[in-house]
Design a protein around this motif. Sequence first.
Motif, PDB file in Angstrom:
ATOM      1  N   ASP A  32      -2.031  83.087  21.780  1.00 50.92           N
ATOM      2  CA  ASP A  32      -1.677  84.419  22.451  1.00 50.92           C
ATOM      3  C   ASP A  32      -1.308  84.207  23.766  1.00 50.92           C
ATOM      4  OD1 ASP A  32      -3.829  83.138  23.117  1.00 50.92           O
ATOM      5  OD2 ASP A  32      -4.892  84.494  23.104  1.00 50.92           O
ATOM      6  N   PHE A  33       0.221  82.970  24.211  1.00 52.54           N
ATOM      7  CA  PHE A  33       0.247  82.436  25.003  1.00 52.54           C
ATOM      8  C   PHE A  33       0.408  83.467  26.333  1.00 52.54           C
ATOM      9  CE2 PHE A  33       3.291  79.260  27.624  1.00 52.54           C
ATOM     10  CZ  PHE A  33       2.224  78.309  27.807  1.00 52.54           C
ATOM     11  N   GLY A  34       0.185  83.236  27.463  1.00 52.75           N
ATOM     12  CA  GLY A  34       0.521  84.100  28.593  1.00 52.75           C
ATOM     13  C   GLY A  34       1.545  83.950  29.420  1.00 52.75           C
ATOM     14  N   ILE A  35       2.166  83.001  29.118  1.00 57.01           N
ATOM     15  CA  ILE A  35       4.357  83.067  29.411  1.00 57.01           C
ATOM     16  C   ILE A  35       4.968  83.547  28.207  1.00 57.01           C
ATOM     17  CG2 ILE A  35       5.698  81.538  30.692  1.00 57.01           C
ATOM     18  CD1 ILE A  35       3.416  80.585  31.501  1.00 57.01           C
ATOM     19  N   THR A  36       6.272  85.122  28.528  1.00 58.70           N
ATOM     20  CA  THR A  36       6.591  84.931  27.018  1.00 58.70           C
ATOM     21  C   THR A  36       7.849  85.022  27.906  1.00 58.70           C
ATOM     22  OG1 THR A  36       5.845  87.318  27.840  1.00 58.70           O
ATOM     23  CG2 THR A  36       4.600  86.527  25.779  1.00 58.70           C
ATOM     24  N   GLY A  37       8.548  85.373  26.981  1.00 60.87           N
ATOM     25  CA  GLY A  37      10.081  85.512  27.498  1.00 60.87           C
ATOM     26  C   GLY A  37      10.951  84.044  27.153  1.00 60.87           C
ATOM     27  N   ASP A  38      11.926  83.746  28.142  1.00 58.62           N
ATOM     28  CA  ASP A  38      12.849  82.482  27.636  1.00 58.62           C
ATOM     29  C   ASP A  38      11.996  81.547  28.028  1.00 58.62           C
ATOM     30  OD1 ASP A  38      14.588  85.362  27.553  1.00 58.62           O
ATOM     31  OD2 ASP A  38      15.192  84.388  30.109  1.00 58.62           O
ATOM     32  N   LEU A  39      11.194  81.650  29.083  1.00 57.24           N
ATOM     33  CA  LEU A  39      10.519  80.147  29.722  1.00 57.24           C
ATOM     34  C   LEU A  39       9.729  79.586  28.423  1.00 57.24           C
ATOM     35  CD1 LEU A  39      11.134  81.009  33.292  1.00 57.24           C
ATOM     36  CD2 LEU A  39      12.833  80.040  31.769  1.00 57.24           C
ATOM     37  N   ALA A  40       9.271  80.634  27.790  1.00 56.66           N
ATOM     38  CA  ALA A  40       7.702  80.242  26.767  1.00 56.66           C
ATOM     39  C   ALA A  40       7.859  79.172  26.374  1.00 56.66           C
ATOM     40  CB  ALA A  40       7.433  81.685  25.922  1.00 56.66           C
ATOM     41  N   GLY A  41       9.065  78.526  25.691  1.00 57.73           N
ATOM     42  CA  GLY A  41       9.215  76.816  24.767  1.00 57.73           C
ATOM     43  C   GLY A  41       8.412  75.901  26.028  1.00 57.73           C
ATOM     44  N   GLY A  42       9.058  76.209  26.570  1.00 55.39           N
ATOM     45  CA  GLY A  42       9.128  75.014  27.823  1.00 55.39           C
ATOM     46  C   GLY A  42       7.813  74.868  28.514  1.00 55.39           C
ATOM     47  N   ALA A  43       7.381  76.016  28.582  1.00 53.92           N
ATOM     48  CA  ALA A  43       5.606  76.290  29.442  1.00 53.92           C
ATOM     49  C   ALA A  43       5.295  75.950  27.930  1.00 53.92           C
ATOM     50  CB  ALA A  43       6.038  78.076  29.856  1.00 53.92           C
ATOM     51  N   LYS A  44       5.294  75.959  27.115  1.00 61.82           N
ATOM     52  CA  LYS A  44       4.274  75.825  25.853  1.00 61.82           C
ATOM     53  C   LYS A  44       3.898  74.404  26.196  1.00 61.82           C
ATOM     54  CE  LYS A  44       4.165  79.391  22.410  1.00 61.82           C
ATOM     55  NZ  LYS A  44       4.067  79.741  21.366  1.00 61.82           N
TER      56      LYS A  44
END
Lengths: 317, 216, 126, 543
Positions: free
Chosen positions: B132-144
């Motif tokens: 349930d990662f809080g950042i979704t969308g295109d940037l989710a991967g890098g943010a993870k």
Amino acid sequence: MKFWLAQASTSAPESDYLMLALVLASIAILILVFGLMLIYAFKYRATNRMDRGQIMKKTWRLEIAWTIATMAVFFGLFVWGADLYVRLFRPPAGALQIYVVGKQWMWKIQHEGGQREINSLHVPVGRKIQLLLTSEDVIHDFAVPAFRIKHDVLPGRYESLWFEATMPGTYHLFCNQLCGTGHSRMVGEVVVMSGADYENWLAANGAAGTLAEQGKILFMRNGCSGCHGSNGAGGNQSNSTVPAPPLAGLYGSPVTLVDGQVVIADDGYIHDCILTPEKRRVASYPPIMPSFSGILSEDDVLKLVAYIKSLAPEKQL
Amino acid sequence: MHDEAVAHEFQYASASHQADTAVAGMWLFLATEVVFFGALFLSWIFARHFNQAGFDAGAERSELEIGTINTVILITGSLVYSLGVVLIEKGKTRAFIMCAAAAWLLGLAFMILKFAIEWRHDLDRHMFPGADFGITGDLAGGAKLFWSFYFFGTFVHGVHLAVGLGLVAWVILRVWQGAFSAAYLAPVLVVGLYWTFVDIVWLILYPLIYLIGRAT
Amino acid sequence: MMRLLRGAFSGSLGTLAALFARLSPGKKEGIGWRVSGLLLTWAVMLILVGIQYGVSRLHFAPGLRPVLLVLSVIMAALAAIVFMEIGKGPGINRLFAVASLLWLLILLGLGSMDPFTRVMYYVHPS
Amino acid sequence: MSVAEIEAPATAESYLEDGYTLRSWLLTTDHKRIAILYMLTITIFFFIGGIAISFVRYNLLEPQGMIRSAETYNRLFSMHGVVMVWFFLVPAVPVTLGNFLLPLMIGARDLAFPRINLLSWYLFVIAGCVLLVALYAGGVDTGWTFYTPLSSLYSKGHVALAAVAVIITGFSSIATGLNFIVSIHRLRAPGMTWYKMPVFLWSLYSTSVIMVLATPVLAMTLLLLTFERIFHVGMFDPTIGGDPLLFQHLFWFYSHPAVYIMILPGMGVVSEIIPAFSSKQLFGYKFVAWCSVAIAVISFLVWGHHMFVTGQSVYSALVFSILSFAVAVPSAIKIFNWLGTMHKGYIRFDSPMLYALGFIGLFTMGGLTGLYVATLAADVHLHDTYFVVAHFHYVMVGGMVSAYFAGLHFWWPKITGRMYPEMWGRAAALIIFVGFNLTFFPQYIVGYLGMPRRYHTYPPEFQVWNVLSSAGAAVLAVGYLLPLLYLTWSLLKGKQASTNPWHATGLEWQTPSPPPTENFETTPTVTEPPYNYLPAEALDRHA
């Protein structure tokens, strides 16, 4: 029992000449080392009481001599190997492109005409073939010993590998990178056929439309056309609800990204735009393209890429 | 009573020979720590290079204020311990204990801020790169990737700091017992080197986590 | 040659530490000047952290990123020189410290050469 | 506690007689006793790794595989790799011969940090136990290289346990390297200048540099891997933009220099033995000494040659290739210098010398084939085939294990105070040489023909070579069991050894066999250069 390996590609003889040079150099050095070792061991055995004479003392000249000799030989080998390597990994012009997807534990191959095969690859003799390789899970490695080519197949990106077969026949295809339990079963064959046979084979295995045609179906089904327009004409207020870049003519053209960088829209770029759009965001459009990672398989992405390619006017660059 | 000032292990020529060697050993150990964290820094370079937008988007969500306070705390902790070393060299043992205790408390304050407050805050905002990662969308991967780096990096640094807290506590105890003094300082110096090194690691982590991603 | 380099290196570290001490008021001998050297270093480091924090608050230009890193490196160097007194003790202390930095450079330099020069896949202009 | 008085007890009883209780061994800080503890431990691991590979060679007798399960096969060769690399080859010479000899050779009474030395053995044992737990639970199936994302996200083996074991043994290795470097810098006897040190110490020093500066990177890498394995997300995860090649970079940053952790001490051993049995000074002492340092430094610049076909940048590949050739130069220089040492010597063929000559031969073959895989285009064909397997076994087993045995036979009288039966020693050296070549030479050929590594089944045309190789492995197994038998026998029945049975130079040969606990009754002062062999004397001795 096999002693020699078939030379079935244009680079195979070149690779073998290099091997031969290495073997000859090694044999010469082995004869020198083992020879001196055995001669000294025999001649200077402790029980031999012959007069040794003056023992060699000055070492600098000798040390520098063999250091420089070794370095010269090594540098020659480096240049030779590097030259062939660079040519081996620079994709040639006008090659027939074939897509290869590796997954645990099989090779899935897609031809431009839509023909698909598993664990076998049919290619015509005498034509440059460019393989575009990607993986769905772990790292695999596409190796054809008879062609002397090999490249790792990584998840999440394309690798390019090319060859030109010179001899019709059937050759081993191996996965050379440990990829789990079935690693040693991830093998197949490369069938090299004459041009005519290849055309027959293509016709006999005709698929449900070309790759690009299959891609078009996916383009509609997955909602791409909703933003990018039904023929990839691009989105604006008139024909769709959101602004999205046009795709017709995109392939092979330069694209300016948000960070000012300019890239050529090639297979890898389009692949990334579909699966990880945030990575190389195009300028002057809002960042609303969703990621299709996990929704589309690598095969599907291939088809979409092929479709977008087909929208480009025939370019003679 | 055993006079610690002259006794030494039998492979050494003198007590100062042994003491200097202990300090040199610590420097070499810290050299290994430099490359240890170097591997972490290289992973930062790779992750950010291939996913700049997402990585920076993740970094923007980090708690700059807590990070900055923690940086100040650690710098002050190093200062206080170094002051203590100067004092104990002049025979002021009690003053050293005060300083070392202050350094220890500062270290503890860092731990509380980092793990009890900042981490909890991060977890509450679903910043752990899990399901349930809080950042979704295109940037989710890098943010993870960023948040993987964050949790992993701060954890490894925290373990180092925890070891440092143990060592400083041990030094305080031994000085209290009279085992270390101006005449026999090597363990005090060795622990001090480690203590400041943990600070240095944080000084490098600080811009990597909190600062670089905030450019516009 | 090696001795000269070593001398120059440890000498410059000593000078730097002493310089920080001299800049500060107080006695030049005894505890006084060492304490003020430490305090001054601490103050400088706090100012640098302040700059880093301030810049980050202000949504700075991307070009400033390396500057933020350099400030951190300066602080790390100050900590090593003044707090850890790298100039003191046997010369191998310096040798180990320099070696660690050299190896760090090898790791980061050769390691990041790959991502920075990698062509993820390029299509020959056919 | 361990703080002792300056003057050592006057009684010079041997370190072996200094207490017979288990406690006197398990809590010892004597570098010589710790060396013995290590020797026993790595011998156990050598045979565990050996048993695993016996099953592998058995499997490969038939193209369809003699072992039914591919999973079992993968776990067997992975365990062989992990055990042999981290629990035998990396520690082998440094922690046994190095631990025993380093203080003796510099004229010191112990290492700089004796308790850290003991700690490093305990870490090693703990790591070994963790690995055995992983093995008992089912093992790992990723190969010793733990490549992501197979290891992090896909493997069903016990990767995290094995990784933790390797991390712990890594810290053991760091502790040893740290101790060696500091000891060499700080504890040399009066007069023992750098150029008076035996070359074995130069190579131990270089080895320690690698242990200390490469191993931490492996620790961090495997921690990252463990993190990713547990939380299913991490820096190597390609689904979120992580780069699996990053893992390979970090892994090989350690693991390529680690190859030189394995081979450098072996070169050091050989540099001691060749002069001793040629009764002649080491030819080009300074060159051999500095070549060790050069190898240690350059070895850090070449790791990318493991990644020529993995999708690494072509520019990186070019740089790593040319640097790889550069690291081969000092190795070549060493070989020529050993031959120069034999030239006009008075050569005796006792077992240590036979092993050492075997080392030169096999290492040369391993080193030369290293050039093939350093050459970019040739590596494209040979990468991840049996050619590579043969290449590194020639270096690490043909080279390193031969050198370990050479050193073991050379210093056995010093370590145990007993002589072993010489004829058995020579016989074993020959059997190992022959068995080794029979095992691994066919792998060069089958590798060139294209047989990939780590294959449970293979095309039938490769069978002949695999059967030859398996037959050689059986011979090799006999060769490795023999020393275990006759060396153990010598402990009970062997002849008493004199102080200097080989008429060698060096401080370690001036103290009794076995040495007293404090090594030297009075700290020696060194005046002679190393390898001060006098040929005339040698002539008289054999006249």
